[in-house]
Design an enzyme around this catalytic site. Structure first.
Site, PDB file in Angstrom:
ATOM      1  N   HIS A  94       3.331 -16.473   9.161  1.00 23.68           N
ATOM      2  CA  HIS A  94       2.055 -16.359   9.869  1.00 23.68           C
ATOM      3  C   HIS A  94       1.255 -17.672   9.848  1.00 23.68           C
ATOM      4  CE1 HIS A  94      -1.218 -14.272  11.761  1.00 23.68           C
ATOM      5  NE2 HIS A  94      -0.687 -13.079  11.555  1.00 23.68           N
TER       6      HIS A  94
ATOM      7  N   HIS B 202       1.433  -5.503   8.763  1.00 24.81           N
ATOM      8  CA  HIS B 202       1.884  -6.679   7.992  1.00 24.81           C
ATOM      9  C   HIS B 202       2.323  -6.479   6.529  1.00 24.81           C
ATOM     10  CE1 HIS B 202       1.268  -9.352  11.246  1.00 24.81           C
ATOM     11  NE2 HIS B 202       0.032  -9.717  11.036  1.00 24.81           N
TER      12      HIS B 202
ATOM     13  N   GLU C   4       4.524 -15.968  15.965  1.00 24.74           N
ATOM     14  CA  GLU C   4       5.189 -15.184  14.928  1.00 24.74           C
ATOM     15  C   GLU C   4       6.505 -14.633  15.477  1.00 24.74           C
ATOM     16  OE1 GLU C   4       2.076 -12.268  13.513  1.00 24.74           O
ATOM     17  OE2 GLU C   4       0.856 -13.565  14.738  1.00 24.74           O
TER      18      GLU C   4
HETATM   19  C1  GLA Z   1      -1.504 -10.548  13.613  1.00 28.74           C
HETATM   20  C2  GLA Z   1      -2.086  -9.473  14.425  1.00 28.74           C
HETATM   21  C3  GLA Z   1      -3.498  -9.771  14.753  1.00 28.74           C
HETATM   22  C4  GLA Z   1      -4.284 -10.057  13.502  1.00 28.74           C
HETATM   23  C5  GLA Z   1      -3.630 -11.166  12.734  1.00 28.74           C
HETATM   24  C6  GLA Z   1      -4.285 -11.382  11.405  1.00 28.74           C
HETATM   25  O1  GLA Z   1      -1.033 -11.582  14.337  1.00 28.74           O
HETATM   26  O2  GLA Z   1      -1.336  -9.200  15.595  1.00 28.74           O
HETATM   27  O3  GLA Z   1      -4.056  -8.690  15.443  1.00 28.74           O
HETATM   28  O4  GLA Z   1      -4.354  -8.914  12.714  1.00 28.74           O
HETATM   29  O5  GLA Z   1      -2.291 -10.891  12.505  1.00 28.74           O
HETATM   30  O6  GLA Z   1      -5.655 -11.508  11.511  1.00 28.74           O
END
Ligand code: GLA
Length: 374
Positions: free
Chosen positions: A202, A131, A339
C-alpha cells in the site's frame, strides 16, 4: 628485494579488490525503529543500490517507510508517504507503505463462505472488512541479499482464526532493490486449511516527492480495458465494465486530475478513483506491465509490473491533513496508490479469479515498481 616488492604489490592488489567489492556491494544497514506499545522490538532496514536509490523497510507491518529516487537531474527525493515514528504507524489508519493482508481490499458484510462454512470477520469499514491486520504485526526479518541486489525477507505466521480467517497461514514477503532501480516484491504463502488470501503493498506515491503537493498533474496509464464498478460501500457489483468513453479509461497516458471531478456516478461513489482495474494480462501468473505513472516536472517515471490480475487505483481521497514524514502535511489527493491484487470481495463473486488457497498449494505473486526518468 624483488620478492618483497612482488609480495607488496600482491597485497595491494588484494586490498584494492576488496575495497572495490565493498563499494560495489555495500551491506544492508539495520537500525532500531523502536519498541511497539506491547514491547516488541522493530527495526528499519536500509536497502541501497549503485545508483543511489534507497528503500527503507521496517519489519513493523512489512512497511516501506522511505523510497528515495533520483529525478532527471539526479536530485534525490523520497517518493512515498509515511511517518518518521513507529508510534504513528501503530496509530495510523492509512496503511502507508504497508504489506496488506490477509485480504487486501474489501469483503462485503465482513463474511464469506468457503466449503459450506461461513466465516465472520471484523467490520472495520462500515459494514465491510477492509485490508486485515498484517500491517500492524511485527514480522521476522532476514537479510537475503544476493546477486540481484540487497534483499530483505519478512515472514509472518498468521494463526488459524486470526481476524476470523481459517488456517495457519505462513507468509513470506521479499523486498529486493535491484541496480535497475526496481523495488521488487515477491509474496509467497502456504496454509494448513482451505482459506482465502489477497496480498498487496500500500505505498502512496507522489513522484514529485512526498508532501510536495497533490498528484493531479501527474500522468497515468493502466493497461486495462475494464474495471469493476462498485456500490455505495465500494463493494464490486460483479460487473466487469468497459472503460471506453469514461473517466476510467487510462489505456493511454492521461493526467490523473483531468476527469477526476467529472459528474460520474462511479467517481462520486469513490470520492475520486478508488477502484479495481481488470488488467489485460491474458496469461495470469506471468509478470505484466500493468501501469505507468509519470511526473513531467521531475521527469520521474514509475512502471508497475505484476503477476496479479487486478490493480486498485486509489487517489488519496481520504487524506485529510495527516502530519507525515519531516513535518509534511498530507492533504487530499497528495498521493496515488497502485495496489496490485486480486479483485475486491472475490470470495462472494465466483466469476472473479479465485483467491482460495488450499493445503499443499504454494501461493506466489510478484510485483515490481521500477523507476527511471525521461
Ligand atoms: C484502500 C481503499 C481505500 C482506503 C485506503 C486506505 O486503497 O480502497 O478506500 O480505505 O485503502 O485509506
Amino acid at each position: 628485494m624483488v620478492k618483497l616488492r612482488v609480495t607488496a604489490t600482491f597485497i595491494m592488489a588484494v586490498i584494492s579488490v576488496s575495497v572495490l567489492q565493498a563499494e560495489a556491494n555495500p551491506k544492508m544497514q539495520k537500525q532500531s525503529f523502536g519498541k511497539t506499545e506491547d514491547g516488541q522490538q522493530t527495526d528499519l532496514y536500509i536497502l541501497t543500490n549503485k545508483n543511489g536509490m534507497e528503500a527503507a523497510v521496517t519489519n513493523y507491518g512489512g512497511t516501506v517507510v522511505t523510497l528515495k529516487v533520483p529525478d532527471r537531474n539526479g536530485k534525490i527525493d523520497d517518493v512515498v508517504l509515511g511517518y518518521d515514528k513507529l508510534e504513528d504507524y501503530e496509530a495510523g489508519k492509512a496503511y502507508f507503505g504497508a504489506t496488506v493482508g490477509r485480504y487486501a481490499n474489501r469483503i462485503a458484510h465482513a463474511k464469506f463462505t468457503l466449503d459450506g462454512v461461513t466465516y465472520t470477520l471484523p467490520k472495520n469499514d462500515g459494514d465491510n472488512h477492509l485490508h486485515g491486520v498484517f500491517n500492524k504485526r511485527v514480522w521476522n526479518a532476514k537479510d537475503v541479499s544476493g546477486s540481484t541486489g540487497q534483499a530483505l525477507e519478512l515472514t509472518y505466521v498468521s494463526k488459524d482464526g486470526e481476524d476470523g480467517f481459517p488456517g495457519n497461514l505462513s507468509v513470506k514477503v521479499v523486498y529486493t532493490l535491484t541496480d535497475q532501480n526496481e523495488l521488487k516484491i515477491d509474496y509467497s504463502a502456504t496454509t494448513d486449511k482451505d482459506t482465502v488470501l489477497n496480498l498487496t503493498n500500500h505505498c502512496y506515491f507522489n513522484l514529485a516527492g512526498q508532501g510536495n503537493g497533490d498528484i493531479l498533474q501527474q500522468q497515468l496509464m493502466i493497461r486495462a480495458d475494464r474495471f469493476t464498478p462498485v456500490d455505495a460501500t465500494l463493494i464490486p457489483t460483479g460487473e466487469l465494465r468497459s472503460v471506453k468513453g469514461s473517466p476510467f479509461d487510462f489505456t493511454t497516458s492521461t493526467v490523473i486530475g483531468a476527469r477526476i471531478n467529472q459528474d460520474d456516478e462511479q467517481l462520486k461513489l469513490g470520492k475520486g478513483y478508488d477502484h479495481n482495474w481488470v488488467l489485460n494480462n491474458s496469461t495470469a501468473g506471468s509478470l505484466y506491465i500493468a501501469a505507468q505513472a509519470y511526473d513531467p516536472h521531475s521527469g520521474r517515471l514509475l512502471e508497475v509490473s505484476t503477476t496479479e490480475p487486478g490493480l486498485q487505483l486509489y487517489t488519496g481521497n481520504f487524506l485529510d491533513g495527516i502530519r507525515g514524514k519531516a513535518g509534511k502535511i498530507y492533504n487530499r489527493r497528495y498521493a496515488f496508490c497502485l495496489e496490485t491484487q486480486h479483485f475486491p470481495d472475490s470470495p462472494t463473486h465466483p466469476q472473479f479469479p479465485s483467491t482460495v488457497l488450499k493445503p499443499g498449494q504454494q501461493f506466489h505473486s510478484t510485483t515490481v515498481y521500477k523507476f527511471s526518468t525521461k
